[in-house]
Every structure is written in structure tokens, then in C-alpha cells.
Design a protein around this motif. Structure first.
Motif, PDB file in Angstrom:
ATOM      1  N   HIS A 129       0.858  -1.183   0.000  1.00  0.00           N
ATOM      2  CA  HIS A 129       0.000   0.000   0.000  1.00  0.00           C
ATOM      3  C   HIS A 129       0.890   1.227   0.000  1.00  0.00           C
ATOM      4  O   HIS A 129       1.995   1.215   0.520  1.00  0.00           O
ATOM      5  N   ASP A 130       0.393   2.287  -0.599  1.00  0.00           N
ATOM      6  CA  ASP A 130       1.136   3.530  -0.611  1.00  0.00           C
ATOM      7  C   ASP A 130       0.148   4.679  -0.737  1.00  0.00           C
ATOM      8  O   ASP A 130      -1.036   4.472  -0.976  1.00  0.00           O
ATOM      9  N   ALA A 131       0.634   5.882  -0.571  1.00  0.00           N
ATOM     10  CA  ALA A 131      -0.197   7.074  -0.704  1.00  0.00           C
ATOM     11  C   ALA A 131       0.528   8.075  -1.583  1.00  0.00           C
ATOM     12  O   ALA A 131       1.713   8.337  -1.383  1.00  0.00           O
ATOM     13  N   GLY A 336       9.386  16.092  16.404  1.00  0.00           N
ATOM     14  CA  GLY A 336       8.891  14.829  16.927  1.00  0.00           C
ATOM     15  C   GLY A 336       8.131  14.049  15.871  1.00  0.00           C
ATOM     16  O   GLY A 336       7.609  14.614  14.906  1.00  0.00           O
ATOM     17  N   ILE A 337       8.059  12.728  16.056  1.00  0.00           N
ATOM     18  CA  ILE A 337       7.377  11.864  15.095  1.00  0.00           C
ATOM     19  C   ILE A 337       5.919  12.259  14.933  1.00  0.00           C
ATOM     20  O   ILE A 337       5.360  12.206  13.832  1.00  0.00           O
ATOM     21  N   ASP A 338       5.269  12.684  16.023  1.00  0.00           N
ATOM     22  CA  ASP A 338       3.853  13.045  15.941  1.00  0.00           C
ATOM     23  C   ASP A 338       3.645  14.272  15.075  1.00  0.00           C
ATOM     24  O   ASP A 338       2.702  14.329  14.272  1.00  0.00           O
ATOM     25  N   MET A 339       4.532  15.269  15.191  1.00  0.00           N
ATOM     26  CA  MET A 339       4.404  16.460  14.370  1.00  0.00           C
ATOM     27  C   MET A 339       4.628  16.148  12.896  1.00  0.00           C
ATOM     28  O   MET A 339       3.898  16.620  12.016  1.00  0.00           O
ATOM     29  N   ILE A 340       5.637  15.314  12.606  1.00  0.00           N
ATOM     30  CA  ILE A 340       5.925  14.945  11.224  1.00  0.00           C
ATOM     31  C   ILE A 340       4.746  14.195  10.612  1.00  0.00           C
ATOM     32  O   ILE A 340       4.347  14.458   9.469  1.00  0.00           O
ATOM     33  N   LEU A 341       4.173  13.285  11.366  1.00  0.00           N
ATOM     34  CA  LEU A 341       3.070  12.498  10.827  1.00  0.00           C
ATOM     35  C   LEU A 341       1.792  13.312  10.688  1.00  0.00           C
ATOM     36  O   LEU A 341       0.942  12.985   9.852  1.00  0.00           O
ATOM     37  N   ARG A 342       1.633  14.373  11.461  1.00  0.00           N
ATOM     38  CA  ARG A 342       0.492  15.264  11.220  1.00  0.00           C
ATOM     39  C   ARG A 342       0.653  15.960   9.871  1.00  0.00           C
ATOM     40  O   ARG A 342      -0.321  16.134   9.130  1.00  0.00           O
ATOM     41  N   GLN A 343       1.883  16.366   9.562  1.00  0.00           N
ATOM     42  CA  GLN A 343       2.123  16.948   8.240  1.00  0.00           C
ATOM     43  C   GLN A 343       1.852  15.924   7.138  1.00  0.00           C
ATOM     44  O   GLN A 343       1.245  16.240   6.111  1.00  0.00           O
ATOM     45  N   ALA A 344       2.327  14.699   7.358  1.00  0.00           N
ATOM     46  CA  ALA A 344       2.107  13.643   6.366  1.00  0.00           C
ATOM     47  C   ALA A 344       0.619  13.366   6.184  1.00  0.00           C
ATOM     48  O   ALA A 344       0.145  13.164   5.062  1.00  0.00           O
ATOM     49  N   SER A 345      -0.121  13.374   7.280  1.00  0.00           N
ATOM     50  CA  SER A 345      -1.558  13.124   7.220  1.00  0.00           C
ATOM     51  C   SER A 345      -2.254  14.150   6.342  1.00  0.00           C
ATOM     52  O   SER A 345      -3.106  13.808   5.508  1.00  0.00           O
ATOM     53  N   ARG A 346      -1.873  15.407   6.499  1.00  0.00           N
ATOM     54  CA  ARG A 346      -2.517  16.462   5.717  1.00  0.00           C
ATOM     55  C   ARG A 346      -2.106  16.418   4.248  1.00  0.00           C
ATOM     56  O   ARG A 346      -2.925  16.679   3.367  1.00  0.00           O
ATOM     57  N   TRP A 347      -0.837  16.099   3.979  1.00  0.00           N
ATOM     58  CA  TRP A 347      -0.345  16.145   2.608  1.00  0.00           C
ATOM     59  C   TRP A 347      -0.728  14.893   1.809  1.00  0.00           C
ATOM     60  O   TRP A 347      -1.020  14.985   0.619  1.00  0.00           O
ATOM     61  N   TYR A 348      -0.721  13.740   2.450  1.00  0.00           N
ATOM     62  CA  TYR A 348      -1.029  12.494   1.740  1.00  0.00           C
ATOM     63  C   TYR A 348      -2.484  12.056   1.911  1.00  0.00           C
ATOM     64  O   TYR A 348      -2.866  11.008   1.398  1.00  0.00           O
ATOM     65  N   ASP A 349      -3.270  12.850   2.639  1.00  0.00           N
ATOM     66  CA  ASP A 349      -4.680  12.548   2.870  1.00  0.00           C
ATOM     67  C   ASP A 349      -4.846  11.165   3.487  1.00  0.00           C
ATOM     68  O   ASP A 349      -5.569  10.312   2.983  1.00  0.00           O
ATOM     69  N   VAL A 350      -4.149  10.950   4.583  1.00  0.00           N
ATOM     70  CA  VAL A 350      -4.232   9.684   5.309  1.00  0.00           C
ATOM     71  C   VAL A 350      -4.440   9.982   6.790  1.00  0.00           C
ATOM     72  O   VAL A 350      -4.205  11.097   7.258  1.00  0.00           O
ATOM     73  N   ASP A 351      -4.892   8.974   7.524  1.00  0.00           N
ATOM     74  CA  ASP A 351      -5.006   9.073   8.974  1.00  0.00           C
ATOM     75  C   ASP A 351      -3.832   8.359   9.617  1.00  0.00           C
ATOM     76  O   ASP A 351      -3.260   7.420   9.042  1.00  0.00           O
ATOM     77  N   GLY A 384      14.688   3.598  13.717  1.00  0.00           N
ATOM     78  CA  GLY A 384      14.096   2.493  14.455  1.00  0.00           C
ATOM     79  C   GLY A 384      12.600   2.567  14.637  1.00  0.00           C
ATOM     80  O   GLY A 384      11.995   1.649  15.196  1.00  0.00           O
ATOM     81  N   VAL A 385      11.969   3.646  14.183  1.00  0.00           N
ATOM     82  CA  VAL A 385      10.507   3.733  14.252  1.00  0.00           C
ATOM     83  C   VAL A 385       9.911   2.835  13.179  1.00  0.00           C
ATOM     84  O   VAL A 385      10.324   2.877  12.024  1.00  0.00           O
ATOM     85  N   LYS A 386       8.967   1.996  13.551  1.00  0.00           N
ATOM     86  CA  LYS A 386       8.348   1.073  12.618  1.00  0.00           C
ATOM     87  C   LYS A 386       6.999   1.619  12.161  1.00  0.00           C
ATOM     88  O   LYS A 386       6.133   1.908  12.984  1.00  0.00           O
ATOM     89  N   LEU A 387       6.857   1.754  10.838  1.00  0.00           N
ATOM     90  CA  LEU A 387       5.627   2.296  10.281  1.00  0.00           C
ATOM     91  C   LEU A 387       5.203   1.475   9.074  1.00  0.00           C
ATOM     92  O   LEU A 387       6.029   0.854   8.408  1.00  0.00           O
ATOM     93  N   LYS A 388       3.923   1.496   8.783  1.00  0.00           N
ATOM     94  CA  LYS A 388       3.431   0.871   7.574  1.00  0.00           C
ATOM     95  C   LYS A 388       2.167   1.581   7.109  1.00  0.00           C
ATOM     96  O   LYS A 388       1.517   2.298   7.880  1.00  0.00           O
ATOM     97  N   ILE A 389       1.849   1.389   5.844  1.00  0.00           N
ATOM     98  CA  ILE A 389       0.662   1.997   5.265  1.00  0.00           C
ATOM     99  C   ILE A 389      -0.340   0.895   4.961  1.00  0.00           C
ATOM    100  O   ILE A 389      -0.004  -0.108   4.323  1.00  0.00           O
ATOM    101  N   GLU A 390      -1.547   1.066   5.437  1.00  0.00           N
ATOM    102  CA  GLU A 390      -2.645   0.153   5.132  1.00  0.00           C
ATOM    103  C   GLU A 390      -3.832   0.986   4.686  1.00  0.00           C
ATOM    104  O   GLU A 390      -4.430   1.713   5.475  1.00  0.00           O
ATOM    105  N   GLY A 391      -4.146   0.877   3.401  1.00  0.00           N
ATOM    106  CA  GLY A 391      -5.252   1.664   2.878  1.00  0.00           C
ATOM    107  C   GLY A 391      -4.982   3.146   3.034  1.00  0.00           C
ATOM    108  O   GLY A 391      -3.982   3.685   2.563  1.00  0.00           O
ATOM    109  N   LYS A 392      -5.874   3.846   3.732  1.00  0.00           N
ATOM    110  CA  LYS A 392      -5.737   5.279   3.953  1.00  0.00           C
ATOM    111  C   LYS A 392      -5.163   5.585   5.333  1.00  0.00           C
ATOM    112  O   LYS A 392      -5.367   6.676   5.869  1.00  0.00           O
ATOM    113  N   ASN A 393      -4.422   4.638   5.898  1.00  0.00           N
ATOM    114  CA  ASN A 393      -3.879   4.814   7.243  1.00  0.00           C
ATOM    115  C   ASN A 393      -2.363   4.633   7.259  1.00  0.00           C
ATOM    116  O   ASN A 393      -1.835   3.734   6.597  1.00  0.00           O
TER     117      ASN A 393
END
Length: 397
Positions: A129-131, A336-351, A384-393
Motif C-alpha cells: 500500500h502507498d499514498a 517529533g514523530i507526531d508532528m511529522i506524521l500530522r504533516q504527512a496526514s494532511r499532505w497524503y490525505d491519510v489518517d 528504528g521507528v516502525k511504520l506501515k501503510i494500510e489503505g488510507k492509514n
């Protein structure tokens, strides 16, 4: 000016022997990134490979690890890669990646020259999956309630509202052309432009002020300016280059503050899901007011206003960090990871979904906003942060 062969050979040898100073490393990486000396660099690396005896292992485990650490540019004095250390990415690593391409070429060249090999095609692994990254997307709402999806609209005139003509330019900007209005003109109608998650847009207001809207943002403005002030409202994030008019100050209102300017360049980040609203001044001067707090900013300063009303002015901020989004870049400094992922959420339209606690890591780095979400996540995973994309998440494991 192209670097001389003698200088390039010197820098290459110093880096190869791990005796280069930080300044020499920066100079070599800049040469690699420039690409004008690729042929010479390829020759130097090929010569190093050809000195290896047939059948001799290329590198032992310790040497391989040392090379990896050297390429990654560890900030630790012992060059060890420790989980959770601040990540220094893109820039040096991007340049080093170019060098790795040369190395890969030379490995293949060496093997083909030294011995016949049987190659087996291997499938390239892609994320299941990707966005996709965002782009120029926005919805314009006219005074009569009509909506125009700007990313689908044809270039040219979109609407006429009284003496104001609304156009979409060939380069995708929204342009308002308004006839000069007297001070006793009727109250102007209001238009609103909204960018969705995964969207951005540029607007040129009736007075010539330029506004860049980031994803998940809005701008509310009159179709012409009249009276003693020029007033607009925003949510989310916007960068302004305000047209000068000393007789008619320009005011920007957010849910936390009011910013007044005459003619200047500044960025406002006022997302509801961010704890701190930030107003960053690049040039000129602005006055900012929020409750009992007021300040006059100078270039390089940033006013910060938290959700609970705490306010302060920070000196000597890196304005490039605050405005990188406008130039198509994710740029992080002690983020912080949370701030970066908020930016990613807005730009890639994911939760973003956290399976456990939010990792306490800080990141420094930059990457183009044009890449797919998986490339940004791969960059973050180096710590070392583990992340993955599933659908819109995006899932943080």
C-alpha cells in the motif's frame, strides 16, 4: 567553476581513507550532487575496484559496517549508529546515495570483467500500500454559493462578480482582477477558497497580495478591498507576500490572533490540531495581537501562541524550516514523530494510527513533498521507528 582533477582526486582519497575534514566532506558531497564530475568519479572508483585481487572478498563485515557508518555520517564520536539518535538525513545522504550508484556500477563492472556469473532476475519489492503526494487542489466558493473545483476547472475566466473578474492562470493560480473602488463603495461580497487534505493552491488577491495555501487550509476574503483596512481570515497554514499600501493596512485573522502588516512576507501556521500557532516573519514588520499579548516582529522572529493562551516571541528562527512546504519540501529540525506524521496526514490525505505509545524521537532532515508516502516513512524508519501503510492509514507499530 568545475573542480580540478587534482582537487577531486585529493578529496576522494581523503574521504576513502576517512581522513577528510567536515569541510572537505561537504565539498565532495557538493561535487557529487552537482553531477559535473561523474565521469572522473566513476574512473577513480573503478580504479580502486580493479586493484582488488580476483576471488578476494570485497569487504569483511567490519569494513562493510564502517563504510555504512561513514556514509550515513554518524554524529556520534565513535561513529556508532544508536537507535533513537537524532537523524541527519537528505543533503549528505542524498549525495552519498549518488556515490553508492557509482559503487554499484563498479561492483557490476568488476564482476563481469573478472568471472562469468549467472544472473537471476529478482522482483523489485514495492509496498503493498502507498499514498500519493498532494497537488494543486482547491474548491472556490463564490458569494452566491456557487462552488468551483479549481483542479478540474479550465484556464481562463471562471466568474465575474460585479467589477471583479476571477481567473485561473495557465500556471494554476487563482487571480482576482478588481476595478478601483471608491471608499463609499458598497460592502464587497466574500469568497472562500478551501484546500482539502492533499491539496495546495496559490491565490492573487484583488490588491496584488500573493497567498500560498497549504493542505487542509482556507482563506476567506472580499472580492475587492475598500475602506481603511484590507482584511482576510485563514485557517490552517498560509504564506503571504503582501502588496504595500501604507494607507490601507493588511490584516489577517485566525482563531487565536490578529496580524497587521503594511507590506511584508510572513508565514502563519494555525492548524487546529497543532498545539502552537506560529507566525514567522521573513521581511518587513508585523504587529500581532492575541488577548493581552501583543508584539511587533522583526525579520527572523516568530510569535508562538499556544491553545491555552501562552505566548512568546522567539528570535533567530530558521525561516527556511517554516516555509519549506511552499517550495515543495518537507524540512524538519528537532521535530517529533507526531508532528511529522500530522504533516504527512494532511499532505497524503491519510489518517495516523498509533498502536502503542508515541515514540519519543527527534528528527532533522528534508525530503521532497513530491515523493510517495512510503519514501518519507522509509526515511523515518532509519531511527528504528516502525511504520506501515494500510489503505488510507499510516500505522505506527
Amino acid at each position: 567553476m568545475k573542480t580540478s582533477s587534482v582537487r577531486l582526486q585529493y578529496l576522494f582519497d581523503k574521504y576513502y581513507n576517512k581522513t577528510a575534514t567536515p569541510q572537505e566532506c561537504d565539498e565532495l558531497f557538493a561535487i557529487i550532487d552537482d553531477g559535473k564530475c561523474d565521469e572522473e568519479l566513476s574512473r577513480y572508483i573503478r580504479q580502486a575496484w580493479e586493484e582488488i585481487k580476483p576471488g578476494e572478498p570485497l569487504f569483511n563485515v567490519d569494513k562493510s559496517n564502517a563504510i555504512l557508518k561513514n556514509i550515513l555520517g554518524s554524529a556520534d564520536t565513535d561513529n556508532s549508529l544508536k537507535p533513537g539518535r537524532t537523524l541527519i538525513l537528505w543533503g549528505k545522504i542524498a549525495a552519498a546515495a549518488v556515490m553508492l550508484l557509482f559503487v554499484g556500477f563498479c561492483v557490476q563492472y568488476y564482476l563481469r570483467q573478472q568471472q562469468p556469473v549467472q544472473t537471476v532476475a529478482k522482483a523489485v519489492k514495492h509496498p503493498a500500500h502507498d499514498a500519493l503526494p498532494g497537488g494543486n487542489k482547491a474548491i472556490l466558493t463564490l458569494a452566491n454559493g456557487k462552488t468551483i473545483i479549481l483542479d478540474n476547472a479550465q484556464n481562463g475566466t471562471l466568474a465575474k462578480q460585479g467589477a471583479t473578474v476571477v481567473k485561473k492562470t495557465a500556471d494554476g493560480q487563482l487571480l482576482y482582477n478588481a476595478a478601483a473602488m471608491a471608499d463609499n463603495s458598497p460592502t464587497p461580497s466574500i469568497n472562500t477558497i478551501v484546500t482539502p487534505r492533499g491539496g495546495q493552491y496559490q491565490v492573487i488577491l484583488p490588491d496584488g497580495t500573493k497567498v500560498w495555501l497549504n493542505a487542509a487550509s482556507s482563506l476567506r476574503f472580499p472580492i475587492f478591498f475598500t475602506g481603511k483596512t484590507r482584511e482576510v481570515d485563514i485557517t490552517g497554514e498560509a504564506y503571504f507576500e503582501v502588496a504595500k499600501n501604507a494607507a490601507m493596512p493588511f490584516k489577517v485573522k485566525t482563531n487565536r490572533a490578529e496580524i497587521e502588516v503594511l507590506g511584508t512576507h510572513f508565514n502563519i501556521m494555525a492548524y487546529d490540531d497543532e498545539t502552537t500557532m506560529k507566525t514567522t516573519l521573513l521581511e518587513g514588520a508585523v504587529n500581532i495581537k492575541s488577548g493581552n499579548f501583543s508584539a511587533r516582529l522583526k525579520p527572523g522572529q516568530q510569535a508562538q501562541i499556544t491553545a491555552n493562551g501562552q505566548s512568546k516571541v522567539v528570535d533567530d528562527v530558521d525561516v527556511d524550516d517554516e516555509t519549506a512546504w511552499k517550495n515543495g519540501i518537507f524540512q524538519f529540525r528537532d521535530a517529533g514523530i507526531d508532528m511529522i506524521l500530522r504533516q504527512a496526514s494532511r499532505w497524503y490525505d491519510v489518517d495516523v494510527i498509533y498502536k502503542g505509545t508515541i515514540p519519543h524521537r527527534e528528527f532533522n532532515g528534508r525530503i521532497a513533498r513530491s515523493v510517495k508516502a512510503s519514501e518519507l516513512l522509509n526515511m523515518l524508519e532509519y531511527t528504528g521507528v516502525k511504520l506501515k501503510i494500510e489503505g488510507k492509514n499510516i500505522i505506527v507499530l
